[in-house]
Motif scaffolding. Structure first.
Motif, short mmCIF file in Angstrom:
data_model
loop_
_atom_site.label_atom_id
_atom_site.label_comp_id
_atom_site.label_asym_id
_atom_site.label_seq_id
_atom_site.Cartn_x
_atom_site.Cartn_y
_atom_site.Cartn_z
N GLY A 61 40.86 46.76 41.66
CA GLY A 61 41.32 46.28 40.35
C GLY A 61 40.33 46.74 39.29
O GLY A 61 39.89 45.97 38.44
N ASP A 85 43.20 50.67 41.37
CA ASP A 85 43.90 49.75 40.48
C ASP A 85 45.40 49.91 40.65
O ASP A 85 45.88 51.01 40.95
CB ASP A 85 43.50 50.01 39.02
N ASP A 109 47.19 48.85 45.68
CA ASP A 109 47.40 47.41 45.56
C ASP A 109 46.33 46.69 46.36
O ASP A 109 46.15 46.96 47.55
CB ASP A 109 48.80 47.07 46.11
N LEU A 110 45.64 45.77 45.70
CA LEU A 110 44.58 45.01 46.37
C LEU A 110 45.12 44.27 47.60
O LEU A 110 44.37 43.99 48.54
CB LEU A 110 44.01 44.02 45.35
N GLU A 126 36.75 42.25 40.00
CA GLU A 126 36.39 41.49 38.80
C GLU A 126 37.62 41.16 37.98
O GLU A 126 38.33 42.07 37.55
CB GLU A 126 35.39 42.30 37.95
C1 LIG Z 1 41.56 41.95 33.48
S1 LIG Z 1 41.74 43.54 34.20
C2 LIG Z 1 40.10 43.75 34.86
C3 LIG Z 1 39.76 45.18 35.09
C4 LIG Z 1 38.32 45.43 35.57
N1 LIG Z 1 38.09 44.83 36.87
C5 LIG Z 1 37.33 44.90 34.56
O1 LIG Z 1 36.66 43.92 34.86
O2 LIG Z 1 37.24 45.48 33.46
C6 LIG Z 1 42.71 43.24 35.67
C7 LIG Z 1 43.01 44.53 36.42
O3 LIG Z 1 43.54 44.18 37.69
C8 LIG Z 1 44.56 45.08 38.01
N2 LIG Z 1 45.42 44.46 39.03
C9 LIG Z 1 46.21 43.35 38.91
N3 LIG Z 1 46.81 43.08 40.08
C10 LIG Z 1 46.38 44.03 40.97
C11 LIG Z 1 46.65 44.30 42.35
N4 LIG Z 1 47.47 43.53 43.07
N5 LIG Z 1 46.03 45.36 42.92
C12 LIG Z 1 45.19 46.16 42.22
N6 LIG Z 1 44.91 45.96 40.92
C13 LIG Z 1 45.50 44.91 40.30
C14 LIG Z 1 45.25 45.35 36.69
O4 LIG Z 1 46.02 46.54 36.70
C15 LIG Z 1 44.06 45.41 35.74
O5 LIG Z 1 43.55 46.70 35.60
#
Ligand SMILES: C[S@@+](CC[C@H](N)C(=O)[O-])C[C@H]1O[C@@H](n2cnc3c(N)ncnc32)[C@H](O)[C@@H]1O
Length: 273
Positions: A61, A85, A109-110, A126
């Protein structure tokens, strides 16, 4: 407290948004990365992850990828950092800025990471779990791809910790409830991270609350979207009936030099046995 849990938060579906909205989000992520208070959070997370030269790390993510780029220096020489991500648009921005052969980015996907068991020496996520419907399945997946003896580090906001001074109490509680809590999938995620790691079977679990406080609404807007004037009224983020009273109260408090807004972000980490 009863509330309707939103099906998905906007951050879970960035690729479904119109490009101007995506650009606003990516800009917000980069402003956050540069914010001195967020730097304290990330410094705590870096201590908890404890990256070493030669290690292979995952940032799940990763958004537009700044943390992965920062971690590259910590794993040199010989190490590697992978950012994953769900958003292809975010990964396109991250890839465009990579500029370091030790960092690679991929859409993923996480909940279903495309890596073998025990691939990484350290794994972090995060402010991702708060947007997920099945956060514990996400934690289990992060643990799966971490080697025995490797570290898993989680960072997330506790939106119920939001507090303020200088604003009318009744307005604040309606705003906190109407805009922040009702719209978050997991509003207390930060405070639950430690428990989730314990239940996932990690050992030597540590946690640290990092309070962020702001006295200027523009500074606060970097972390607390309620203060972000560039989110358009039509987006409905602020309940319509509260729009005018909210901004009037914020301006009054700011003009008087009396505004205070506080929110806690938690860092938690543990070792895979
Ligand atoms: C608030 S942002 C935080 C991004 C980064 N970790 C930061 O701290 O700047 C949340 C991120 O989680 C990603 N995300 C949400 N659900 C996800 C999933 N199931 N798998 C991977 N990424 C995911 C979104 O696309 C987004 O980029």
């Amino acid at each position: 407290m009863t509330r309707e849990v939103p099906e998905r938060t906007p951050f879970a579906t960035i690729d479904d948004m119109p490009p101007p909205m995506q650009a606003m989000i990516f800009d917000a992520l980069e402003r956050m990365a540069a914010d001195p208070q967020m730097r304290r959070v990330r410094a705590a997370a870096q201590r908890a992850l404890d990256p070493r030269p030669g290690q292979r790390l995952l940032d799940a993510g990763c958004g537009v990828g700044e943390v992965a780029r920062d971690l590259a220096a910590a794993v040199a020489p010989g190490g590697q950092v992978v950012g994953v991500d769900a958003s292809a648009a975010a990964i396109a921005v991250a890839t465009g800025r990579a500029g370091d052969a030790r960092v690679t980015y991929a859409v993923g996907d996480l909940l279903s990471l495309d890596f073998e068991d025990q691939t990484f020496d350290g794994v972090r996520a995060e402010r991702v779990l708060q947007h997920m419907g099945e956060p514990d399945a996400g934690v289990a997946e992060l643990v799966r791809v971490t080697r025995a003896g490797g570290r898993v580090c989680l960072v997330d906001t506790d939106w119920l910790s939001l507090a303020s001074d200088g604003l009318p109490d009744d307005l604040v509680s309606r705003m906190w409830q109407g805009a922040m809590v009702a719209r978050q999938h997991q509003p207390t995620m930060g405070r639950t991270l430690r428990r989730r790691l314990v239940r996932a079977g990690l050992v030597d679990v540590v946690c640290e609350p990092v309070p962020l406080w702001f006295t200027d609404p523009d500074d606060a807007s970097t972390v607390i979207p309620l203060f972000n004037r560039s989110i358009p009224r039509e987006a409905g983020f602020i309940p319509e009936e509260l729009w005018d009273p909210w901004w009037a109260a914020v301006d009054r408090a700011a003009d008087a030099g009396e505004l205070l807004a506080v929110v806690t972000i938690w860092v938690a980490a543990g070792v895979r046995p």
